[in-house]
Scaffold this motif. Structure first.
Motif, short mmCIF file in Angstrom:
data_model
loop_
_atom_site.label_atom_id
_atom_site.label_comp_id
_atom_site.label_asym_id
_atom_site.label_seq_id
_atom_site.Cartn_x
_atom_site.Cartn_y
_atom_site.Cartn_z
N LEU A 237 -7.17 -63.60 40.89
CA LEU A 237 -7.79 -62.23 40.79
C LEU A 237 -6.47 -61.19 40.78
N TYR A 238 -5.74 -61.18 41.71
CA TYR A 238 -4.66 -60.52 42.15
C TYR A 238 -3.71 -60.43 40.71
N SER A 239 -3.34 -61.50 40.30
CA SER A 239 -2.66 -61.57 38.84
C SER A 239 -3.09 -60.81 37.75
N LEU A 240 -4.56 -60.95 37.72
CA LEU A 240 -5.12 -60.20 36.60
C LEU A 240 -5.30 -58.81 36.86
N MET A 241 -5.41 -58.19 38.16
CA MET A 241 -5.41 -56.85 38.43
C MET A 241 -4.04 -56.28 38.26
N ALA A 242 -2.97 -56.98 38.70
CA ALA A 242 -1.65 -56.59 38.49
C ALA A 242 -1.19 -56.52 37.00
N ALA A 243 -1.81 -57.54 36.24
CA ALA A 243 -1.31 -57.23 34.58
C ALA A 243 -2.11 -55.94 34.06
N ALA A 244 -3.26 -55.94 34.60
CA ALA A 244 -4.03 -54.79 33.97
C ALA A 244 -3.70 -53.55 34.25
N LEU A 245 -3.21 -53.25 35.69
CA LEU A 245 -2.63 -52.13 36.11
C LEU A 245 -1.36 -51.67 35.56
N GLY A 246 -0.65 -52.85 35.48
CA GLY A 246 0.84 -52.60 35.12
C GLY A 246 0.97 -52.38 33.64
N ARG A 247 0.36 -52.87 32.81
CA ARG A 247 0.80 -52.94 31.12
C ARG A 247 0.36 -51.46 30.51
N GLU A 248 1.23 -51.30 29.45
CA GLU A 248 1.13 -50.14 28.72
C GLU A 248 0.05 -50.50 27.69
N PRO A 249 -0.75 -49.42 27.25
CA PRO A 249 -0.73 -48.11 27.65
C PRO A 249 -1.55 -48.21 29.16
N ARG A 250 -1.13 -47.20 30.00
CA ARG A 250 -1.32 -47.15 31.35
C ARG A 250 -2.88 -46.48 31.55
N VAL A 251 -3.91 -47.36 30.81
CA VAL A 251 -5.09 -46.68 30.91
C VAL A 251 -5.99 -46.86 32.43
N LEU A 252 -5.78 -47.88 33.33
CA LEU A 252 -6.39 -48.13 34.48
C LEU A 252 -5.89 -46.84 35.29
N TYR B 200 -8.88 -52.86 28.18
CA TYR B 200 -7.62 -52.59 28.93
C TYR B 200 -8.04 -52.96 30.58
N SER B 201 -8.99 -53.00 31.12
CA SER B 201 -9.28 -53.35 32.47
C SER B 201 -9.50 -54.96 32.46
N LYS C 66 -6.53 -52.89 10.39
CA LYS C 66 -7.21 -53.40 11.37
C LYS C 66 -8.61 -52.72 11.61
N PRO C 67 -9.47 -53.30 11.91
CA PRO C 67 -10.95 -52.40 11.61
C PRO C 67 -10.89 -51.41 12.61
N VAL C 68 -11.93 -50.43 12.21
CA VAL C 68 -12.05 -49.19 12.85
C VAL C 68 -12.17 -49.32 14.31
N ARG C 69 -12.94 -50.12 14.74
CA ARG C 69 -13.26 -50.27 16.24
C ARG C 69 -11.84 -50.51 16.98
N GLU C 70 -10.95 -51.64 16.50
CA GLU C 70 -9.84 -51.82 17.12
C GLU C 70 -8.69 -50.57 16.98
N ARG C 71 -8.65 -49.99 16.02
CA ARG C 71 -7.92 -48.62 15.87
C ARG C 71 -8.36 -47.68 16.92
N ALA C 72 -9.46 -47.37 16.77
CA ALA C 72 -10.06 -46.35 17.66
C ALA C 72 -9.94 -46.90 19.29
N VAL C 73 -10.00 -47.99 19.65
CA VAL C 73 -9.99 -48.55 21.01
C VAL C 73 -8.42 -48.08 21.39
N ALA D 71 -4.19 -44.86 24.22
CA ALA D 71 -3.10 -44.24 24.15
C ALA D 71 -3.33 -42.70 24.45
N LEU D 72 -4.32 -42.06 23.95
CA LEU D 72 -4.71 -40.63 24.64
C LEU D 72 -4.87 -40.57 25.94
N ILE D 73 -5.75 -41.72 26.59
CA ILE D 73 -6.04 -41.72 27.95
C ILE D 73 -4.67 -41.86 28.64
N SER D 74 -3.63 -42.73 28.30
CA SER D 74 -2.64 -42.87 29.16
C SER D 74 -1.60 -41.82 29.20
#
Length: 272
Positions: free
Chosen positions: A158-173, A134-135, A78-85, A90-93
């Motif tokens: 909008l609610y569906s998007l918020m729920a998906a972003a808040l609930g997925r791993e890694p839990r960044v939000l 991840y938002s 994977k490109p550096v950008r994707e690996r770093a993101v 993972a660190l934030i979560s």
């Protein structure tokens, strides 16, 4: 008739220095080794493209094989950008915003700190890239750009998007929200706050203003409307992992949760 070649490209020796140059060129540009041009590798090696090809037996096959022998897939990494993101997320979560440094991300992403500076420019820019990935902000902007007149459909989307972003791993939000609530003066939290809150407000305010002008919702300050719409769902998702562990407190399906909160919001602000 096929002409045989006694010396295949695989048999051409490639120096370790040239392999390191190719890997460094890929890291600096944030792409896979196989996507770095021979001209770019030759330039970094301080030779001409024709000289480099001559050393490699006329093609880059030998170099790709040497890179592969060094443990790196020249095409599949994977490109550096994707690996770093992904490493930053993972660190934030796992450890929070304060644990994220370029040095730690470089280790986890398998790249150099120099390549992170080349790709992002700095730590703040890297954090912004992680949060954007991840938002739900990009998807929210896309939904609102459609300018649908279906008020409930838009709110529900909008609610569906918020729920998906808040609930997925890694839990960044959830980790970012925790940091904002616990240490709002922290530089990392403030960077994200100043970058994304105005951007989200700039997306939601015109939509809410248009709904007010169309007579579909009550004329309330946009900030209060945004908070009234988002706060119940955010709170539910943030504490859901904890309440799931409480006996006799079964979790509701997220679709039902989104429907309930969407209807509650519309009952509060929608006009006949």
């Amino acid at each position: 008739m096929r002409v045989s070649n006694d010396e295949s490209p695989r048999s051409v020796p490639v120096s370790d220095d040239l392999v390191r140059i190719a890997l460094r060129a890929a890291e600096t540009r944030g792409v896979a080794v196989g996507d770095v041009s021979m001209q770019a590798i030759a330039q970094d090696a301080g030779v001409s493209r024709s000289t480099l090809l001559r050393r490699l037996g006329g093609s880059r096959h030998a170099l790709d094989e040497a890179v592969r022998a060094a443990g790196v897939d020249p095409e599949g990494q994977k490109p550096v950008r994707e690996r770093a993101v992904e490493a930053g997320a993972a660190l934030i979560s796992g450890r929070g915003l304060s644990a994220v440094s370029l040095e730690r991300v470089a280790v986890d992403a398998g790249c150099s700190v120099h390549s992170l500076y080349a790709v992002f420019g700095g730590r703040d820019e890297m954090l912004q890239a992680v949060f954007e990935r991840y938002s739900p902000i990009l998807d929210v902007e896309a939904v609102l750009a459609s300018r649908s007149t279906d008020l409930r459909g838009t709110v529900r989307a909008l609610y569906s998007l918020m729920a998906a972003a808040l609930g997925r791993e890694p839990r960044v939000l959830p980790a970012v929200y925790a940091e904002l609530l616990a240490r709002p003066e922290d530089d990392s939290a403030r960077t994200l706050l100043l970058h994304f809150i105005p951007r989200m407000f700039a997306s939601l305010k015109p939509w809410l203003t248009a709904e007010i002008e169309a007579g579909r919702i009550r004329d309330l300050p946009p900030l209060l409307l945004i908070q009234q719409m988002t706060s119940p769902l955010i709170m539910h998702i943030l504490i859901r992992p904890a309440t799931d562990q409480v006996p006799d407190m079964p979790s509701l399906p997220l679709d039902d949760v989104c429907d309930t909160f969407a209807d509650a919001f519309l009952r509060a602000v929608a006009l006949p």
